[in-house]
Design a protein around this motif. Sequence first.
Motif, PDB file in Angstrom:
ATOM      1  N   LYS A 106       0.804  -1.116  -0.145  1.00 31.47           N
ATOM      2  CA  LYS A 106       0.170   0.008   0.066  1.00 31.47           C
ATOM      3  C   LYS A 106       0.917   1.397  -0.037  1.00 31.47           C
ATOM      4  CE  LYS A 106      -0.537   0.362   5.075  1.00 31.47           C
ATOM      5  NZ  LYS A 106      -1.269   0.363   6.065  1.00 31.47           N
ATOM      6  N   ASP A 107       2.024   1.255   0.493  1.00 30.57           N
ATOM      7  CA  ASP A 107       2.915   2.472   0.640  1.00 30.57           C
ATOM      8  C   ASP A 107       3.856   2.567  -0.468  1.00 30.57           C
ATOM      9  OD1 ASP A 107       1.547   3.666   2.731  1.00 30.57           O
ATOM     10  OD2 ASP A 107       2.820   2.317   4.202  1.00 30.57           O
ATOM     11  N   ILE A 108       3.968   1.623  -1.509  1.00 36.52           N
ATOM     12  CA  ILE A 108       4.968   1.411  -2.771  1.00 36.52           C
ATOM     13  C   ILE A 108       4.999   2.683  -3.236  1.00 36.52           C
ATOM     14  CG2 ILE A 108       3.635   0.275  -4.246  1.00 36.52           C
ATOM     15  CD1 ILE A 108       5.938  -1.376  -4.916  1.00 36.52           C
ATOM     16  N   GLY A 109       6.288   3.059  -3.736  1.00 34.92           N
ATOM     17  CA  GLY A 109       6.478   4.429  -4.570  1.00 34.92           C
ATOM     18  C   GLY A 109       5.520   4.381  -5.938  1.00 34.92           C
ATOM     19  N   LEU A 110       5.506   3.285  -6.553  1.00 32.57           N
ATOM     20  CA  LEU A 110       4.968   2.976  -7.523  1.00 32.57           C
ATOM     21  C   LEU A 110       3.416   3.577  -7.656  1.00 32.57           C
ATOM     22  CD1 LEU A 110       4.930   1.814 -10.658  1.00 32.57           C
ATOM     23  CD2 LEU A 110       3.966  -0.146  -9.524  1.00 32.57           C
ATOM     24  N   ILE A 111       2.880   3.306  -6.628  1.00 34.40           N
ATOM     25  CA  ILE A 111       1.427   4.085  -6.241  1.00 34.40           C
ATOM     26  C   ILE A 111       1.669   5.533  -5.637  1.00 34.40           C
ATOM     27  CG2 ILE A 111      -0.608   3.869  -4.685  1.00 34.40           C
ATOM     28  CD1 ILE A 111      -0.035   0.638  -4.781  1.00 34.40           C
ATOM     29  N   ARG A 112       2.333   5.835  -4.715  1.00 32.80           N
ATOM     30  CA  ARG A 112       2.675   7.111  -4.148  1.00 32.80           C
ATOM     31  C   ARG A 112       3.024   8.107  -5.012  1.00 32.80           C
ATOM     32  NH1 ARG A 112       6.564   7.767  -0.805  1.00 32.80           N
ATOM     33  NH2 ARG A 112       7.310   5.588  -1.071  1.00 32.80           N
ATOM     34  N   GLN A 113       3.914   7.585  -6.151  1.00 32.82           N
ATOM     35  CA  GLN A 113       4.638   8.480  -6.921  1.00 32.82           C
ATOM     36  C   GLN A 113       4.597   8.040  -8.305  1.00 32.82           C
ATOM     37  OE1 GLN A 113       8.301   8.548  -4.710  1.00 32.82           O
ATOM     38  NE2 GLN A 113       8.282  10.985  -4.782  1.00 32.82           N
ATOM     39  N   GLY A 114       3.390   7.936  -8.798  1.00 28.22           N
ATOM     40  CA  GLY A 114       3.109   7.171  -9.937  1.00 28.22           C
ATOM     41  C   GLY A 114       3.674   7.557 -11.171  1.00 28.22           C
ATOM     42  N   ARG A 115       4.158   8.963 -11.315  1.00 27.58           N
ATOM     43  CA  ARG A 115       4.706   9.543 -12.519  1.00 27.58           C
ATOM     44  C   ARG A 115       6.225   9.237 -12.600  1.00 27.58           C
ATOM     45  NH1 ARG A 115       1.678  11.864 -15.941  1.00 27.58           N
ATOM     46  NH2 ARG A 115       3.261  13.367 -16.660  1.00 27.58           N
ATOM     47  N   LEU A 116       6.757   8.845 -11.494  1.00 28.85           N
ATOM     48  CA  LEU A 116       8.157   8.786 -11.243  1.00 28.85           C
ATOM     49  C   LEU A 116       8.699   7.598 -12.058  1.00 28.85           C
ATOM     50  CD1 LEU A 116      10.752  10.174  -9.940  1.00 28.85           C
ATOM     51  CD2 LEU A 116      10.303   8.816  -7.975  1.00 28.85           C
ATOM     52  N   SER A 117       9.828   7.678 -12.992  1.00 33.75           N
ATOM     53  CA  SER A 117      10.229   6.524 -13.751  1.00 33.75           C
ATOM     54  C   SER A 117      11.153   5.697 -13.250  1.00 33.75           C
ATOM     55  CB  SER A 117      10.747   7.093 -15.050  1.00 33.75           C
ATOM     56  OG  SER A 117      11.843   8.016 -14.792  1.00 33.75           O
ATOM     57  N   VAL A 118      11.833   5.949 -12.175  1.00 33.09           N
ATOM     58  CA  VAL A 118      12.854   5.249 -11.479  1.00 33.09           C
ATOM     59  C   VAL A 118      12.598   5.512 -10.026  1.00 33.09           C
ATOM     60  CG1 VAL A 118      15.310   5.043 -10.792  1.00 33.09           C
ATOM     61  CG2 VAL A 118      14.557   5.715 -13.048  1.00 33.09           C
ATOM     62  N   ILE A 119      12.023   4.270  -9.272  1.00 34.09           N
ATOM     63  CA  ILE A 119      11.732   4.169  -7.840  1.00 34.09           C
ATOM     64  C   ILE A 119      12.499   3.343  -7.183  1.00 34.09           C
ATOM     65  CG2 ILE A 119       9.970   3.656  -6.606  1.00 34.09           C
ATOM     66  CD1 ILE A 119       8.142   4.206  -9.301  1.00 34.09           C
ATOM     67  N   SER A 120      12.943   3.767  -5.831  1.00 35.68           N
ATOM     68  CA  SER A 120      13.493   2.840  -5.019  1.00 35.68           C
ATOM     69  C   SER A 120      12.413   1.975  -4.253  1.00 35.68           C
ATOM     70  CB  SER A 120      14.228   3.714  -3.847  1.00 35.68           C
ATOM     71  OG  SER A 120      13.563   4.347  -2.864  1.00 35.68           O
ATOM     72  N   LEU A 121      12.820   0.792  -3.957  1.00 40.54           N
ATOM     73  CA  LEU A 121      11.886  -0.101  -3.201  1.00 40.54           C
ATOM     74  C   LEU A 121      12.477  -0.662  -2.121  1.00 40.54           C
ATOM     75  CD1 LEU A 121      11.093  -2.418  -6.342  1.00 40.54           C
ATOM     76  CD2 LEU A 121       9.674  -0.802  -5.287  1.00 40.54           C
ATOM     77  N   LYS A 122      11.552  -1.033  -1.070  1.00 38.36           N
ATOM     78  CA  LYS A 122      11.960  -1.376   0.239  1.00 38.36           C
ATOM     79  C   LYS A 122      12.283  -3.099  -0.131  1.00 38.36           C
ATOM     80  CE  LYS A 122       9.422   1.571   2.907  1.00 38.36           C
ATOM     81  NZ  LYS A 122       7.900   1.690   3.779  1.00 38.36           N
ATOM     82  N   PRO A 123      13.115  -3.766   0.673  1.00 40.82           N
ATOM     83  CA  PRO A 123      13.428  -5.112   0.362  1.00 40.82           C
ATOM     84  C   PRO A 123      11.788  -5.894   0.290  1.00 40.82           C
ATOM     85  CG  PRO A 123      15.101  -4.474   1.881  1.00 40.82           C
ATOM     86  CD  PRO A 123      14.201  -3.272   1.857  1.00 40.82           C
ATOM     87  N   GLU A 124      11.096  -5.652   1.434  1.00 44.14           N
ATOM     88  CA  GLU A 124      10.060  -6.286   1.546  1.00 44.14           C
ATOM     89  C   GLU A 124       9.030  -6.197   0.325  1.00 44.14           C
ATOM     90  OE1 GLU A 124       9.702  -3.127   4.460  1.00 44.14           O
ATOM     91  OE2 GLU A 124      11.329  -4.254   3.971  1.00 44.14           O
TER      92      GLU A 124
END
Length: 134
Positions: A106-124
């Motif tokens: 629910k807090d993944i950058g893909l959803i929170r910052q949908g227009r950003l093309s390079v996103i960091s992810l948490k390991p989980e």
Amino acid sequence: MKYWLVKSEPFKYSWEKFNQDGRTFWDGVRNYQARNNLRDMKEGDLVLFYHSNEGKEVVGIAKIVKESYQDPTTTEPNWLVVELSPVEALKTPVTLATIKGDERLKDIGLIRQGRLSVISLKPEEFDRILELGN
């Protein structure tokens, strides 16, 4: 090790084309936050490859094989590229709808910052997407 997600419109550069090429530099990033993410990528980091606009799904895993350097497609010194190579395709692509519907993402950058093309992810987050795709 860090984990990332990069987006590409499949009609511009698809997972299939990436696999044919075997290696590519990730160019065309013209957003400072995305550029900073490229700068933070290190050799060996793992990257989820996401088809944006068409498909809207994570389709594969890549790895960083060369750290950031000046984007050769521009003389503007602010822009960087990294080099990636494919690792493997996901058995089942993980759609944006699936990601949005997963409580653990629910807090993944893909959803929170949908227009950003390079996103960091948490390991989980990275692990959960792999779980959903395999």
